[in-house]
Design a protein around this motif. Structure first.
Motif, PDB file in Angstrom:
ATOM      1  N   ASP A  64       0.847  -1.192   0.000  1.00  0.00           N
ATOM      2  CA  ASP A  64       0.000   0.000   0.000  1.00  0.00           C
ATOM      3  C   ASP A  64       0.881   1.239   0.000  1.00  0.00           C
ATOM      4  O   ASP A  64       1.957   1.247   0.602  1.00  0.00           O
ATOM      5  CB  ASP A  64      -0.875   0.035   1.262  1.00  0.00           C
ATOM      6  CG  ASP A  64      -2.246  -0.577   1.041  1.00  0.00           C
ATOM      7  OD1 ASP A  64      -2.654  -0.781  -0.112  1.00  0.00           O
ATOM      8  OD2 ASP A  64      -2.913  -0.852   2.056  1.00  0.00           O
ATOM      9  N   TRP A  88      -7.742   1.918  -5.106  1.00  0.00           N
ATOM     10  CA  TRP A  88      -6.522   2.192  -5.859  1.00  0.00           C
ATOM     11  C   TRP A  88      -6.803   3.160  -6.990  1.00  0.00           C
ATOM     12  O   TRP A  88      -7.951   3.349  -7.409  1.00  0.00           O
ATOM     13  CB  TRP A  88      -5.919   0.902  -6.412  1.00  0.00           C
ATOM     14  CG  TRP A  88      -6.775   0.227  -7.442  1.00  0.00           C
ATOM     15  CD1 TRP A  88      -6.745   0.413  -8.797  1.00  0.00           C
ATOM     16  CD2 TRP A  88      -7.816  -0.705  -7.211  1.00  0.00           C
ATOM     17  NE1 TRP A  88      -7.691  -0.355  -9.408  1.00  0.00           N
ATOM     18  CE2 TRP A  88      -8.355  -1.056  -8.463  1.00  0.00           C
ATOM     19  CE3 TRP A  88      -8.335  -1.285  -6.075  1.00  0.00           C
ATOM     20  CZ2 TRP A  88      -9.405  -1.967  -8.591  1.00  0.00           C
ATOM     21  CZ3 TRP A  88      -9.376  -2.188  -6.208  1.00  0.00           C
ATOM     22  CH2 TRP A  88      -9.893  -2.521  -7.460  1.00  0.00           C
ATOM     23  N   SER A 122      -2.441   2.972  -3.662  1.00  0.00           N
ATOM     24  CA  SER A 122      -3.462   2.109  -3.068  1.00  0.00           C
ATOM     25  C   SER A 122      -3.479   2.297  -1.555  1.00  0.00           C
ATOM     26  O   SER A 122      -2.461   2.605  -0.940  1.00  0.00           O
ATOM     27  CB  SER A 122      -3.219   0.637  -3.421  1.00  0.00           C
ATOM     28  OG  SER A 122      -2.200   0.070  -2.640  1.00  0.00           O
ATOM     29  N   CYS A 125      -5.354  -2.066   0.783  1.00  0.00           N
ATOM     30  CA  CYS A 125      -5.246  -3.274  -0.044  1.00  0.00           C
ATOM     31  C   CYS A 125      -4.159  -4.219   0.459  1.00  0.00           C
ATOM     32  O   CYS A 125      -4.066  -5.342  -0.002  1.00  0.00           O
ATOM     33  CB  CYS A 125      -4.979  -2.889  -1.495  1.00  0.00           C
ATOM     34  SG  CYS A 125      -6.248  -1.796  -2.186  1.00  0.00           S
ATOM     35  N   TRP A 128       0.028  -5.899  -3.276  1.00  0.00           N
ATOM     36  CA  TRP A 128      -0.316  -6.317  -4.624  1.00  0.00           C
ATOM     37  C   TRP A 128       0.760  -7.277  -5.110  1.00  0.00           C
ATOM     38  O   TRP A 128       1.949  -6.967  -5.073  1.00  0.00           O
ATOM     39  CB  TRP A 128      -0.381  -5.106  -5.555  1.00  0.00           C
ATOM     40  CG  TRP A 128      -1.498  -4.183  -5.194  1.00  0.00           C
ATOM     41  CD1 TRP A 128      -1.443  -3.116  -4.357  1.00  0.00           C
ATOM     42  CD2 TRP A 128      -2.839  -4.254  -5.650  1.00  0.00           C
ATOM     43  NE1 TRP A 128      -2.674  -2.532  -4.265  1.00  0.00           N
ATOM     44  CE2 TRP A 128      -3.560  -3.200  -5.058  1.00  0.00           C
ATOM     45  CE3 TRP A 128      -3.521  -5.117  -6.518  1.00  0.00           C
ATOM     46  CZ2 TRP A 128      -4.906  -2.977  -5.286  1.00  0.00           C
ATOM     47  CZ3 TRP A 128      -4.874  -4.894  -6.757  1.00  0.00           C
ATOM     48  CH2 TRP A 128      -5.547  -3.835  -6.146  1.00  0.00           C
TER      49      TRP A 128
END
Length: 135
Positions: A64, A88, A122, A125, A128
């Motif tokens: 993030d 995001w 983002s 979250c 990723w």
């Protein structure tokens, strides 16, 4: 720093990775990406090389926050354990919005970072992970 303490810290990191991998491999990689598991690279290099694939994959992910410029790699990414508030945004060279979204449900989220993206931001979250050909 006491060498025994360094060794113990590294072993604790390896133990944590071993536990996380048994529970969910994606969560183990996300924990490295997010910084939740600290010191993973040196611990894996010296104490638990069987987890090198986790460190390698984590190096291609995003935690993030805001990522810009050459740190961005085009491709598809997924957030395996976002919160309900995961959101995001991707912006281009002149600050124009290329894409944005949210998970809304806390279920896995996915985003495609185009080659034209200059900023990826983002929140909520967690991490990723690369998916498909960019992983």
């Amino acid at each position: 720093m006491d060498p025994a303490a360094v060794l113990q810290t590294g072993q604790e990191t390896c133990d944590r990775l071993r536990y996380l991998v048994k529970a969910d491999r994606d969560i183990a990689v996300a924990a490295i990406v997010s910084g939740e598991v600290t010191g993973a690279e040196p611990a894996v290099t010296h104490l638990c090389p069987q987890h090198q694939d986790l460190v390698d994959e984590a190096a291609l992910g995003y935690a993030d926050g805001t990522h810009t410029g050459t740190k961005l790699r085009a491709g598809r990414y997924r957030a395996p354990s976002p919160t309900d508030a995961c959101s995001w945004q991707l912006t281009g060279a002149k600050g124009e919005e290329l894409a944005s979204g949210s998970s809304g449900t806390g279920g896995q989220a996915a985003v495609t970072v185009p080659a034209s993206a200059r900023t990826f931001t983002s929140t909520g979250c967690y991490a990723w992970l690369p998916q498909g050909d960019n992983g």
